[in-house]
Structure formats: C-alpha cells, structure tokens
Design a protein around this motif. Structure first.
Motif, PDB file in Angstrom:
ATOM      1  N   ALA A 102     -53.300 -15.713   5.020  1.00 17.96           N
ATOM      2  CA  ALA A 102     -52.221 -14.751   4.763  1.00 17.96           C
ATOM      3  C   ALA A 102     -51.091 -15.425   3.996  1.00 17.96           C
ATOM      4  O   ALA A 102     -50.981 -16.649   3.977  1.00 17.96           O
ATOM      5  N   PRO A 103     -50.230 -14.627   3.367  1.00 21.91           N
ATOM      6  CA  PRO A 103     -49.064 -15.198   2.698  1.00 21.91           C
ATOM      7  C   PRO A 103     -48.305 -16.142   3.639  1.00 21.91           C
ATOM      8  O   PRO A 103     -48.196 -15.874   4.841  1.00 21.91           O
ATOM      9  N   GLU A 104     -47.810 -17.236   3.069  1.00 19.17           N
ATOM     10  CA  GLU A 104     -47.073 -18.271   3.791  1.00 19.17           C
ATOM     11  C   GLU A 104     -45.989 -17.662   4.685  1.00 19.17           C
ATOM     12  O   GLU A 104     -45.211 -16.826   4.228  1.00 19.17           O
ATOM     13  N   GLY A 105     -45.955 -18.083   5.937  1.00 18.03           N
ATOM     14  CA  GLY A 105     -44.888 -17.607   6.819  1.00 18.03           C
ATOM     15  C   GLY A 105     -45.369 -16.617   7.873  1.00 18.03           C
ATOM     16  O   GLY A 105     -44.685 -16.387   8.863  1.00 18.03           O
ATOM     17  N   MET A 266     -57.016 -11.621  -2.427  1.00 19.49           N
ATOM     18  CA  MET A 266     -57.359 -11.420  -1.013  1.00 19.49           C
ATOM     19  C   MET A 266     -56.443 -10.366  -0.399  1.00 19.49           C
ATOM     20  O   MET A 266     -56.904  -9.408   0.213  1.00 19.49           O
ATOM     21  N   PHE A 267     -55.130 -10.538  -0.585  1.00 17.02           N
ATOM     22  CA  PHE A 267     -54.172  -9.532  -0.132  1.00 17.02           C
ATOM     23  C   PHE A 267     -53.340  -9.082  -1.325  1.00 17.02           C
ATOM     24  O   PHE A 267     -53.032  -9.887  -2.217  1.00 17.02           O
ATOM     25  N   ALA A 268     -52.971  -7.804  -1.336  1.00 17.99           N
ATOM     26  CA  ALA A 268     -52.234  -7.242  -2.465  1.00 17.99           C
ATOM     27  C   ALA A 268     -50.865  -7.917  -2.632  1.00 17.99           C
ATOM     28  O   ALA A 268     -50.396  -8.125  -3.744  1.00 17.99           O
ATOM     29  N   CYS A 269     -50.237  -8.282  -1.499  1.00 15.57           N
ATOM     30  CA  CYS A 269     -48.916  -8.923  -1.540  1.00 15.57           C
ATOM     31  C   CYS A 269     -48.892 -10.170  -2.413  1.00 15.57           C
ATOM     32  O   CYS A 269     -47.852 -10.524  -2.970  1.00 15.57           O
TER      33      CYS A 269
END
Ligand SMILES: *Cc1c(COP(=O)(O)O)cnc(C)c1O
Length: 449
Positions: A102-105, A266-269
């Motif tokens: 997932a995005p960092e954080g 992987m994720f749109a963000c």
C-alpha cells in the motif's frame, strides 16, 4: 439438470440482487454450471466470456488452480476462528503484505467481509478518531456526485447514484456532495487535468466552509465505476490530499473496485502519488474467490484509539467473519500471482490491445466517448454525441447489448448507456477481440433507431 429446470426452481425461491424480479419473465437468469479461466458455462453447454469479471471481483479467472490449491490447503488447517483475542498466520501474513504494498504510511489493517462494510469501518473510524481527539463537532462526510460506495445505509449515504439512493433518502445520513471531476463533462478544448482543477474549486470551497464539521472526504480514485466508468485526472486527488491536510480532514480512498491493478497500477492512488488516511479494499482482494475486505489506515489514526480500557476509546466494531482464514489464504495466493507473473507489467500490453480493439467505436455515430484507464474500458452511447446527451434510462438501451452478448458468448452488462470491458487479467488477445466485436455489434443494435 438443464437450464430450464434450474431456472424454474430458482424463480420459485430466490430473490436476486439489484434486480426487478418481474424482468425474469422475459430475461430469465442464466444458471452457471462451471467456470474456467475467463469462460463461464451454463447447464445447456453455452459458454460466455466473463467481460465484467463477475461484478469486478475476478482477477485471474474462474477455478484458478493456484488459488484453489491454497484454499484447499488452508481448509485442512483452519477454516475460521474468532479474530477478537485470537490470531492466525494467514491474517498476519496478509496484513504484512498489504502494508508493504500500500502507499507509504498505511500501516494497519482492519478486516470486514464485504466492500460496503469496509466503507462503514472507515466512516466510523474517522468519526471516532475525531471524537477521541476531542473534536465531537466533526460528524459529516463529503463525497462526489456520481459516486458509489456500497449499499448499507452509511455507505449509501455517501454514495450519489440516484437509482440506488433516492428511495432510501429518509433513512440516510446527510452527506455533502461536491461536483465530480468526471472528465466526460469537460468543455470542448479543455483537457481532463484542466477540468479536474476547475471542478476542484467547488470542493475547496466546501471544505473551507465546513472544515469544522467534516470528518472525511471519501472518493473512488480515478474511476467512478458504478456511476458509469467515469474517469478523472489524478491531479484532482493531489489537490484533495493537500486540501484535506490543510483543513484537518481525513481522506478515504475507496479502492474496492479500482484496487489490485484495474487502473494500471496496483492501487489507483499511486498515480497521484498520495497516501489516503483510509484505503478500503475488497472485490479483487481475493481475486473474486471469497468475501473479504480490508480497511487500511495510518499509525496516527491507530494511536488515537490506543489507551487504557477504562477510557473507552477502543474501536468496538466487528463482523462474525472478520479476517476469515480461507479468505486470507485466497488473498495471499492472489498476491503471489501478482508477484510471480508480473501482472501489472503484462497487463500493459493487454490494456493496449483492449484500446486498439475498441478504438473504431470512436467513429461510431452513436458513441460519445471511448475512455480507458488501465484494464477498464468504456464506450458511452448517446443519441447526440456532439452534445453528449443521454438516452432516457427508460429506453434501457444497454439491455440490447446484454442480450446480444448472451447470444454471442459474452457476458457484457452495460451500466445504463455505458458499455464496458473489465475482464479478468487472464484474458487472451483473441478473447479481447471477440468481446470488442460483440460489444460493437451490440452497440449497433442498441442504437439503431
Ligand atoms: C462494489 C463496491 C462497493 C461495495 O462493495 P460490496 O462488497 O458490494 O459491498 C463499494 N465501493 C465501490 C467503489 C464498489 O465498486
């Protein structure tokens, strides 16, 4: 057993989702006997390519041997156990890997068993975070017009598709809806980024005016799927992240449909380079095998709940099947396939083929737009493409495409006037061309008069 027998029995006892059951007098349900790869087979031996990934959940085909094996193995070990006070290896490993991907954080995973529930979790956690931080006046949510976040009452409240929402209006929370950056509505000569920036001005105004009362903004990053595969530029998400930080408001990314590679990452963000405060996942999480959902959040949110029991700050939310081991095993097999087969990379070529195969529709006299984000491609039918008018919903143009599909080995299920392809990633180039051919013929038929 044949189709007719099963249909008769079905119509005696079932109530199908999202269906006016009277429609089945003319369009009976299609009983499926088995699936293999992108193909579904009914009891009379007819076959269909599953162009909608069985409602956007399937990633690697039906009866995938690698996922089957993993679930079988898990089933022999442990089918389910309570997750309050107990734990198990599949849920620990899955959480580690989701946090990694997932995005960092995003460092914490909370589980539910369907997408709507993952949204409910995010809404309640956000509200509760502010409450625990002494900001009890924060009780409202902001969402976009044309958005969809599920059917349970909280999720329905933030969603904005009138067809699903209006009937239940009196039961819903009062959300604030900001105009969508949906690029379909840009002016001639304007590009999607410019339009997104322009639409953001109203969001900025809403946040400025209501910052005190707003817990979170919830969005479907890049593609509003149920709303008609409407797409927007990532710059909107960058602006939104920055504004949420500035006003002290959470950002909830609903990646239930767009997550796991659908948009080309992987994720749109990732395409906006942002980390939301909450990221909701379901659908492709188990490659369409089992109901499982996760709401990922940050250490900042987690810590606001972490205290002595008697202070009553804990998140006392649960579902019976929270973190089900079989679902987690399916999700782990899914993540293995992503890594071993370099799925995101190999999808790039498939997305190109989808674009090429559907490109001729750009010149169709009744198609206003062909749009694509990664592995999602949509063609919008319109009686007057120059002015982007819509066929009245009562005409049910999409139904002609659906019927034509069933007669031609394709499960296409248009959203109103929008015909789309969102196939499992194991689809071949030849199968993509077959779908494009059937979709194009279906659009010809549906727009004939
Ligand atoms: C499908 C969907 C949901 C709801 O998930 P369910 O598992 O059907 O409850 C929520 N948000 C988005 C964007 C979806 O596409």
């Amino acid at each position: 057993m044949n189709n007719a027998d099963l249909i008769r029995r079905d119509l005696d006892v079932l109530w199908h989702p999202c269906t006016q059951m009277k429609d089945h007098e003319t369009n009976p349900p299609v009983p499926i006997k088995r699936g293999k790869g992108v193909w579904l087979e009914d009891y009379d031996g007819r076959e269909f390519i599953d162009a909608v990934s069985s409602w956007w959940v399937n990633l690697f085909g039906h009866a995938n041997p690698r996922i089957n094996a993993r679930i079988r193995e898990q089933m022999e070990q442990l089918e389910h156990v309570i997750l309050a006070g107990f734990s198990h290896e599949p849920v620990v490993e899955l959480s580690e890997r989701l946090v990694d991907l997932a995005p960092e954080g995003l460092t914490r995973a909370f589980y539910a068993d369907n997408g709507s529930s993952a949204i409910e979790v995010a809404l309640k956690m956000s509200f509760h975070y502010w409450l625990n931080r002494g900001q009890s006046q924060k009780t409202r949510f902001v969402a976009l017009t044309g958005s969809y976040h599920g059917e349970t009452l909280g999720a329905l409240s933030v969603g904005h598709v009138p067809l699903y929402r209006e009937t239940y209006g009196p039961l819903l929370l009062e959300a604030i809806h900001a105009p969508s950056p949906d690029c379909y509505h840009r002016e001639p000569g304007e590009d999607c980024a410019e339009y997104a920036e322009r639409q953001f001005a109203e969001m900025e105004r809403i946040l400025a005016e209501n910052a005190d009362e707003v817990c979170a903004v919830v969005v479907e990053p890049l593609v509003q799927c149920v709303g008609g595969m409407r797409m927007h530029d990532p710059v909107y998400l960058e602006r939104l992240r920055e504004a949420c930080d500035r006003y002290g408001i959470h950002l909830i990314a609903d990646e239930i449909a767009v997550g796991f590679g659908r948009t080309g990452t992987m994720f749109a963000c990732e395409q906006a380079g942002i980390t939301p405060d909450f990221m909701c996942l379901s659908k492709g999480l188990t490659a369409g095998y089992l109901p499982l959902a996760a709401t990922l959040t940050t250490e900042e949110v987690y810590c606001a709940f972490y205290d002595d029991f008697n202070n009553l700050t804990a998140f006392l939310h649960s579902h019976s099947f929270t973190g089900n081991p079989l679902g987690c095993a399916a999700a782990l097999a899914t993540l293995d396939i992503f890594a071993e087969d370099e799925v995101i990379e190999s999808n790039r070529r498939k997305a190109e083929v989808m674009g090429e195969a559907m490109a001729p529709l750009n010149d169709h006299p009744k198609v206003a737009e062909v749009r694509q984000t990664g592995m999602i491609l949509a063609a919008e039918m319109s009686p007057d493409p120059a002015n982007r008018t819509a066929y009245p919903w009562q005409e049910r143009r999409g139904l002609h495409v659906y019927r034509h599909g069933l007669e031609n080995r394709a499960l296409l299920r248009p959203l109103g006037n929008v015909v789309y392809l969102m196939p499992p990633y194991v689809i071949s180039e030849e199968e993509i061309h077959h779908l494009a051919r059937v979709a194009t013929e279906g659009i010809d038929i549906a727009t004939r008069d």
